[in-house]
Motif scaffolding. Structure first.
Motif, PDB file in Angstrom:
ATOM      1  N   PHE A 103      45.472  26.659 -55.773  1.00 52.42           N
ATOM      2  CA  PHE A 103      45.637  25.858 -56.971  1.00 52.42           C
ATOM      3  C   PHE A 103      45.715  24.370 -56.609  1.00 52.42           C
ATOM      4  CE2 PHE A 103      47.998  29.902 -57.476  1.00 52.42           C
ATOM      5  CZ  PHE A 103      47.128  30.519 -58.352  1.00 52.42           C
ATOM      6  N   SER A 104      45.164  23.530 -57.484  1.00 52.57           N
ATOM      7  CA  SER A 104      45.210  22.082 -57.283  1.00 52.57           C
ATOM      8  C   SER A 104      45.744  21.420 -58.540  1.00 52.57           C
ATOM      9  CB  SER A 104      43.819  21.533 -56.948  1.00 52.57           C
ATOM     10  OG  SER A 104      42.932  21.702 -58.037  1.00 52.57           O
ATOM     11  N   TYR A 105      46.203  20.182 -58.405  1.00 53.57           N
ATOM     12  CA  TYR A 105      46.734  19.459 -59.562  1.00 53.57           C
ATOM     13  C   TYR A 105      46.528  17.959 -59.364  1.00 53.57           C
ATOM     14  CZ  TYR A 105      50.681  18.737 -56.390  1.00 53.57           C
ATOM     15  OH  TYR A 105      51.468  18.392 -55.308  1.00 53.57           O
ATOM     16  N   SER A 106      46.539  17.247 -60.465  1.00 52.93           N
ATOM     17  CA  SER A 106      46.605  15.783 -60.477  1.00 52.93           C
ATOM     18  C   SER A 106      47.475  15.415 -61.665  1.00 52.93           C
ATOM     19  CB  SER A 106      45.208  15.160 -60.589  1.00 52.93           C
ATOM     20  OG  SER A 106      44.549  15.607 -61.754  1.00 52.93           O
ATOM     21  N   ALA A 107      48.579  14.742 -61.415  1.00 53.19           N
ATOM     22  CA  ALA A 107      49.540  14.484 -62.487  1.00 53.19           C
ATOM     23  C   ALA A 107      50.542  13.424 -62.049  1.00 53.19           C
ATOM     24  CB  ALA A 107      50.281  15.776 -62.860  1.00 53.19           C
ATOM     25  N   SER A 108      51.224  12.857 -63.025  1.00 52.17           N
ATOM     26  CA  SER A 108      52.308  11.922 -62.743  1.00 52.17           C
ATOM     27  C   SER A 108      53.607  12.684 -62.515  1.00 52.17           C
ATOM     28  CB  SER A 108      52.501  10.953 -63.916  1.00 52.17           C
ATOM     29  OG  SER A 108      51.419  10.057 -64.016  1.00 52.17           O
ATOM     30  N   VAL A 109      54.408  12.189 -61.573  1.00 55.04           N
ATOM     31  CA  VAL A 109      55.776  12.674 -61.388  1.00 55.04           C
ATOM     32  C   VAL A 109      56.703  11.478 -61.511  1.00 55.04           C
ATOM     33  CG1 VAL A 109      55.035  14.599 -59.942  1.00 55.04           C
ATOM     34  CG2 VAL A 109      55.691  12.448 -58.871  1.00 55.04           C
ATOM     35  N   PHE A 110      57.979  11.747 -61.774  1.00 57.35           N
ATOM     36  CA  PHE A 110      58.909  10.672 -62.120  1.00 57.35           C
ATOM     37  C   PHE A 110      60.187  10.804 -61.302  1.00 57.35           C
ATOM     38  CE2 PHE A 110      56.204  11.809 -65.627  1.00 57.35           C
ATOM     39  CZ  PHE A 110      55.753  10.597 -66.109  1.00 57.35           C
ATOM     40  N   ARG A 111      60.541   9.718 -60.612  1.00 59.44           N
ATOM     41  CA  ARG A 111      61.765   9.707 -59.814  1.00 59.44           C
ATOM     42  C   ARG A 111      62.493   8.394 -60.042  1.00 59.44           C
ATOM     43  NH1 ARG A 111      58.925  11.798 -54.227  1.00 59.44           N
ATOM     44  NH2 ARG A 111      58.118  13.760 -55.059  1.00 59.44           N
TER      45      ARG A 111
END
Length: 422
Positions: A103-111
């Protein structure tokens, strides 16, 4: 006017086209690499339940979560990474899955971290998860894919540090350290705080401290594995070193061993890692551009099933900054033509634009009565190669922006093929 009306929240960014197209180019190159390895896209929600995402993430990252309370009183959080959300989704729908899965993904993450160059609070990532495969060949596949994906972006000056949680865990068992000591040592190692680590070790009331003192120095080529092996006698540490040897053999057979450096003191900031861990970096930046590792116990915490897994994430903005420091030249998506037309020539102009776009030409439309110097300047500013004016009777006037050359083309059978030959 409110003071924040024109601002983005701290640590969040808007990207104008000149930067956005560079990020898009990087993303496209990485996505193509993932596809060629058989990885399929996976999408998870931006918001998750707090209790779901805190499984296995570790105390450090929990402090960096953006938390909210919904109208039903549930605590929600913006996802700080993608591994845990994907693991949760796999656990919830494991009966529908064919494993192993890629599986692959492209997305924003928030820290909620202290913003600095390349380390924003909203981080755009791309990555993969290989679920259901626990052998060394899967570890090697993830590592090779990470290297290939970064190479595909055009970056050349980078390396990958490889470590293994089992090596340190074996030492911890051998020295019989307690939970507080373990957490403190891992905190120092994760922050690469060697002075703090040495000071802490000095205060510890344990025998054979030399093992811990030497740990940060176990970094180098494949020869470091033999040195690390001579320092330990426990089974867990030795098995970890053999796993690293097997991974190295795979990567070497693929032809990418020059990108690898071993680091037995490498600790990543998630509690869920159980085996090999790795980080990609370039000396031109002061932080990693890629990180990942094996997490065989994470999915079990959601569904009580043992499903091995490994994955990694690449920070797109960090790769872009590294490419800039490398003086990489991004592709420019030039506008081919700006069509200028009066209302009575609109149908012809629109039909021509549609045909040319189907052939791959980039066309911008402007319905105006006259050709002005202002419009010529505008065409130059947006990077258009030509202006094609539909004002003349039975012909079009073509203005080349760069050299200001002008000529007319009669509208007759096959005229489009003369101006747009491809």
């Amino acid at each position: 006017m409110p003071s924040n009306i024109l601002k983005s929240p701290r640590g969040m960014r808007s990207y104008l086209p000149e930067t956005a197209v560079e990020l898009e180019e990087i993303e496209g190159n990485i996505r193509q690499t993932f596809r060629l390895w058989g990885y399929q896209p996976f999408i998870t929600p931006t918001l998750e339940y707090y209790e779901a995402l805190t499984v296995g993430m570790g105390s450090r990252l929990k402090k960096e979560l953006y938390k909210f309370i919904d109208y039903e009183g549930n605590i929600l959080t913006l996802r700080p990474e993608l591994t845990a959300p994907i693991a949760r989704t796999i656990a919830a729908r494991v009966g529908e899955m064919t494993l192993p899965g890629r599986f692959s993904y492209s997305a924003s993450v928030f820290r909620y971290d202290e913003p600095q160059t390349g380390k924003n609070r909203e981080i755009y990532q791309m990555g993969v998860e290989l679920i259901g495969e626990g052998e060394s060949k899967a570890d090697a596949e993830a590592l090779i894919l990470a290297i290939e994906a970064i190479l595909k972006t055009g970056l050349r000056d980078f390396k990958f540090d490889i470590g293994h949680t089992g090596y340190l865990d074996g030492i911890i068992e051998e020295l019989k350290l307690d939970r507080e000591e373990i957490d403190q040592i891992k905190t120092y190692l994760n922050g690469k705080n060697i002075v703090g680590l040495n000071n802490y070790i000095e205060k510890m009331g344990i025998a054979n401290k030399d093992l811990l003192y030497k740990l940060p120095g176990l970094r180098g080529g494949k020869e470091i594995l033999n040195k690390a092996g001579d320092m330990v006698s426990n089974k867990r540490s030795r098995e970890a070193l053999q796993n690293l040897r097997d991974i190295y053999a795979y990567v070497a057979d693929y032809g990418l061993a020059d990108y690898l450096t071993f680091d037995l003191g490498l600790i990543r900031g998630f509690d869920y890692y159980t085996g090999v861990v790795f980080e990609g970096f370039t000396e031109k930046l002061g932080y990693t551009i890629c990180g990942g590792g094996r997490y065989d116990n994470l999915i079990r915490q959601y569904c009580q099933r043992d499903i091995p897994a490994i994955g990694f994430a690449i920070g797109l903005e960090r790769v872009r900054l590294a490419l800039k420091k490398q003086s990489y030249h991004f592709q420019e998506d030039k506008i081919d033509d700006l069509f200028l037309f009066p209302a009575d020539k609109r149908k012809l102009a629109l039909a021509t634009a549609r045909t040319m776009r189907e052939k791959g030409y980039i066309i911008i439309l402007e319905e105006r009565d006259v050709l002005s110097n202002e419009l010529i300047n505008y065409a130059g500013e947006i990077g258009a190669e030509r202006i094609v004016s539909f004002h003349p009777v039975a012909s079009v006037e073509v203005i080349k922006i760069k050299d200001k050359e002008r000529f007319k083309q009669e509208i007759s059978e096959g005229w489009e093929g003369i101006l747009w030959p491809k």
